[in-house]
Design an enzyme around this catalytic site. Sequence first.
Site, PDB file in Angstrom:
ATOM      1  N   HIS A 155       0.838  -1.217   0.000  1.00  0.00           N
ATOM      2  CA  HIS A 155       0.000   0.000   0.000  1.00  0.00           C
ATOM      3  C   HIS A 155       0.871   1.265   0.000  1.00  0.00           C
ATOM      4  O   HIS A 155       0.438   2.314   0.469  1.00  0.00           O
ATOM      5  CB  HIS A 155      -0.945   0.044   1.202  1.00  0.00           C
ATOM      6  CG  HIS A 155      -1.670  -1.233   1.445  1.00  0.00           C
ATOM      7  ND1 HIS A 155      -2.915  -1.497   0.929  1.00  0.00           N
ATOM      8  CD2 HIS A 155      -1.296  -2.360   2.121  1.00  0.00           C
ATOM      9  CE1 HIS A 155      -3.297  -2.716   1.295  1.00  0.00           C
ATOM     10  NE2 HIS A 155      -2.328  -3.258   2.007  1.00  0.00           N
ATOM     11  N   SER A 276      15.719  20.449 -16.579  1.00  0.00           N
ATOM     12  CA  SER A 276      14.562  21.284 -16.859  1.00  0.00           C
ATOM     13  C   SER A 276      15.047  22.527 -17.598  1.00  0.00           C
ATOM     14  O   SER A 276      16.124  23.041 -17.304  1.00  0.00           O
ATOM     15  CB  SER A 276      13.891  21.673 -15.545  1.00  0.00           C
ATOM     16  OG  SER A 276      13.113  22.841 -15.732  1.00  0.00           O
ATOM     17  N   LYS A 282      17.096  20.909 -11.469  1.00  0.00           N
ATOM     18  CA  LYS A 282      16.406  19.655 -11.755  1.00  0.00           C
ATOM     19  C   LYS A 282      17.274  18.607 -12.442  1.00  0.00           C
ATOM     20  O   LYS A 282      18.060  18.892 -13.325  1.00  0.00           O
ATOM     21  CB  LYS A 282      15.206  19.916 -12.661  1.00  0.00           C
ATOM     22  CG  LYS A 282      14.129  20.733 -11.982  1.00  0.00           C
ATOM     23  CD  LYS A 282      13.301  19.901 -11.046  1.00  0.00           C
ATOM     24  CE  LYS A 282      12.166  19.281 -11.827  1.00  0.00           C
ATOM     25  NZ  LYS A 282      11.280  18.520 -10.955  1.00  0.00           N
ATOM     26  N   ASN A 284      15.964  14.915 -13.782  1.00  0.00           N
ATOM     27  CA  ASN A 284      14.729  14.136 -13.831  1.00  0.00           C
ATOM     28  C   ASN A 284      14.936  12.715 -14.368  1.00  0.00           C
ATOM     29  O   ASN A 284      15.758  12.503 -15.255  1.00  0.00           O
ATOM     30  CB  ASN A 284      13.708  14.848 -14.724  1.00  0.00           C
ATOM     31  CG  ASN A 284      13.343  16.221 -14.193  1.00  0.00           C
ATOM     32  OD1 ASN A 284      13.308  16.423 -12.979  1.00  0.00           O
ATOM     33  ND2 ASN A 284      13.094  17.156 -15.091  1.00  0.00           N
ATOM     34  N   GLU A 289      10.207   7.633 -16.835  1.00  0.00           N
ATOM     35  CA  GLU A 289       8.888   8.236 -17.066  1.00  0.00           C
ATOM     36  C   GLU A 289       8.379   7.950 -18.477  1.00  0.00           C
ATOM     37  O   GLU A 289       7.216   7.585 -18.675  1.00  0.00           O
ATOM     38  CB  GLU A 289       8.960   9.752 -16.851  1.00  0.00           C
ATOM     39  CG  GLU A 289       9.254  10.158 -15.427  1.00  0.00           C
ATOM     40  CD  GLU A 289       9.530  11.653 -15.343  1.00  0.00           C
ATOM     41  OE1 GLU A 289       8.569  12.399 -15.160  1.00  0.00           O
ATOM     42  OE2 GLU A 289      10.695  12.069 -15.476  1.00  0.00           O
TER      43      GLU A 289
END
Length: 458
Positions: A155, A276, A282, A284, A289
């Site tokens: 969970h 970014s 940033k 990433n 993704e």
Amino acid sequence: MALWGGRFSEDTGKNVQDFTESISYDRRLYKHDIMGSKAHAAMLGAAGIIPQESAHAIREQLDKILLRIEAGDFTFTPELEDIHMHIESALIEALGDEGARVHTARSRNDQINLDIRLYLRDEIRIICDAVKALQTALVSKAAAYPRTIMPGFTHLQHAQPVLFAHHLLAYVEMFERDLGRLEDARKRINVLPLGSGAIAGTTLPIDREFVRKELDFPAMSRNSMDAVADRDFSCELLSALAIFAMHISRLSEDLILWMSQEFSFMVFSDAYCTGSSLMPQKKNPDIAEISRGKTGRVYGDLVALLTLCKGLPLTYNRDLQEDKEPLFDAIDTVLGILSVYPGMIDGMKLNEKAMLDAASDPGLIATDVAEALVRKGVPFRHAHHKVGALVRYAQDAGKALDQVTLEEMKSVFPEADESMLALFSPERSVAARDVFGGTGYDQVASQITYWKKQLELN
Ligand code: ARG
């Protein structure tokens, strides 16, 4: 006039040609189309259906056409519809009447089915090798951090301490099942459909066994109507790829979470991240993704094909020409993911301290305490309840679970003893799970050994 134009008195317009063509995407089947035509021509010659010299000439010319296509010295045009027509036209252009014999006892309906099967047979090999390379990257990473502890989640809440290696090997298992599904799909792809003709076979004395051997198929289709209408094998491959992509997406999600500032369990190497355009700080996890995003696309390909097939009456319908783009797209997408993923895994650097700190949440040891009570003869459901009461007591007292004294523990359940206070160590918790399939150090070490052997690593 098109090769099929005998009964037509008018040419199709350019708009019709542009709408009906498939050459813009089925040209990638050229090698397999030629391979199939060579086997077919050899059979026609051997069976005496066409002169042996014609069969020879056709086979020789097909080799030349292959070289021309590979050299970029071949013109593709929507006028010639598809890859089959292109190659047949080139044959006829080079050989005249002899070339016009190649399509004897064959239809594009069994030909396209053959081409896709030959193509997929090769692609599956490539995909399986790439999946194994990903497994190799995961096993190597697990082997590099054999004792690193992290919290395991259910969970997305702290559950129990686990080895990082155990977590990675869970994905190795998933990918192993994917390989099994791909191999399984391959079995049903590996069936010769040629000889089915347009729908019902042929009146000519063909020798399908000859072609089967020539193209190295272990089996041949038993029903010509089924054979020309069948795209199950593509649906199966797409299902296997969709499930694989689902696994990639779950792994991506784990990795993205781990790299977030909140977790800070690991970072990817710079070479596998992007920045970014606005926020200078940033870094990433874009590959993970994008891979997660591409999963939706692979699902879409599967659904497109299933939907394409569902309403078709037997046998071949031109709708089936639309099978190729989703099929190719799913293969390209999966191979694209696999071209970057192993390198991204290789470049992962763990923050072992952050992982251990997170795993040192004493709440993760609650099950261990309940199991210690079981060892003292307490039925598990009662033990669960007692430790639950201890958790509530600690919470109310504003203490961490491992700050509770022996006296306090005894006040909640009289079975408590000194040894239970010593349970609050993630290392100890991991070591104690020494059951086959569990996260115990020795168990995971032997799993790493197992996978290294499986994958033939060092
Ligand atoms: N380009 C067609 C396809 O991909 C080949 C088969 C066409 N057959 C036909 N009778 N028009 O399905």
